[in-house]
Enzyme design. Structure first.
Site, PDB file in Angstrom:
ATOM      1  N   CYS A  68      19.494 -53.030  41.295  1.00 43.72           N
ATOM      2  CA  CYS A  68      20.223 -53.551  40.003  1.00 43.72           C
ATOM      3  C   CYS A  68      18.852 -53.434  39.041  1.00 43.72           C
ATOM      4  O   CYS A  68      17.219 -53.240  39.872  1.00 43.72           O
ATOM      5  CB  CYS A  68      21.130 -55.090  39.358  1.00 43.72           C
ATOM      6  SG  CYS A  68      20.518 -56.146  40.323  1.00 43.72           S
ATOM      7  N   HIS A 101      15.896 -60.832  61.177  1.00 45.77           N
ATOM      8  CA  HIS A 101      15.458 -62.098  61.565  1.00 45.77           C
ATOM      9  C   HIS A 101      17.400 -62.476  60.881  1.00 45.77           C
ATOM     10  O   HIS A 101      17.591 -63.657  61.185  1.00 45.77           O
ATOM     11  CB  HIS A 101      14.908 -62.772  60.629  1.00 45.77           C
ATOM     12  CG  HIS A 101      13.341 -62.647  62.109  1.00 45.77           C
ATOM     13  ND1 HIS A 101      12.660 -64.050  61.417  1.00 45.77           N
ATOM     14  CD2 HIS A 101      12.796 -61.771  63.029  1.00 45.77           C
ATOM     15  CE1 HIS A 101      11.490 -62.662  61.852  1.00 45.77           C
ATOM     16  NE2 HIS A 101      11.819 -62.362  63.064  1.00 45.77           N
TER      17      HIS A 101
END
Length: 191
Positions: A68, A101
């Protein structure tokens, strides 16, 4: 390993989404284009973030890519879908860390904030990180405990963020509950 990637954007992200679709194809991945299908008609980013999130959470796609204007709104929408871990990324480092992670399964870009070359590199870094995590031995998944805690938030919180396991009365009926301010455990606040 080739993956199926759901892609979605609002009108502001349309051009960058098309660039990312071409890059996914060049890398040998299949994309599922969930729209929008033009950059001139104004549309609402929550519709496309949610569509990508549902495709990933529902198993129709392995991963998702959203675009976006800023990346933030569409990420917020995708993250409303239980099972989605959408991360806004700005470069190779944030993309790789999101995959390694945080085990992100959706990445979100801002078409107004990040250039196409950087986004293409970031997409590659994210896909490489996802492959590395999938290929890692089970005992080498250092961040698994944190990912499990994120998943637990999906399982036990209602739309207001309350832990719904404690919102039932003795008859199993939902009871109204006073909003309580929650803080981090004291041990996390001390150096």
């Amino acid at each position: 390993m080739p993956m199926r990637v759901a892609v979605g954007s609002d009108h502001a992200g349309f051009d960058l989404k098309e660039i990312l679709r071409a890059e996914l194809a060049a890398l040998g991945h299949d994309d599922v284009d969930l729209g929008t299908h033009d950059g001139t008609t104004s549309v609402d980013y929550p519709d496309y973030g949610a569509a990508v999130g549902r495709a990933v959470a529902g198993g129709l796609a392995d991963l998702g890519v959203c675009v976006c204007g800023s990346g933030n709104g569409i990420a917020m929408a995708a993250n409303k879908v239980p099972g989605v871990r959408a991360a806004v990324v700005h470069d190779v480092t944030t993309a790789a860390l999101a995959g390694m992670h945080n085990h992100a399964n959706v990445i979100c870009f801002g078409a107004r904030t990040t250039g196409a070359i950087v986004v293409i590199d970031a997409l590659g870094a994210f896909l490489d990180a996802v492959d590395a995590v999938r290929d890692a031995p089970e005992d080498d998944r250092r961040h698994q405990r944190r990912i499990e805690k994120l998943a637990a938030l999906d399982d036990h919180h209602d739309h207001r963020g309350h832990d719904d396991r404690h919102d039932l009365d003795d008859n199993g009926q939902r009871r109204e509950r006073e909003l309580i301010h929650h803080t981090a455990p004291k041990e996390t606040l001390t150096p």
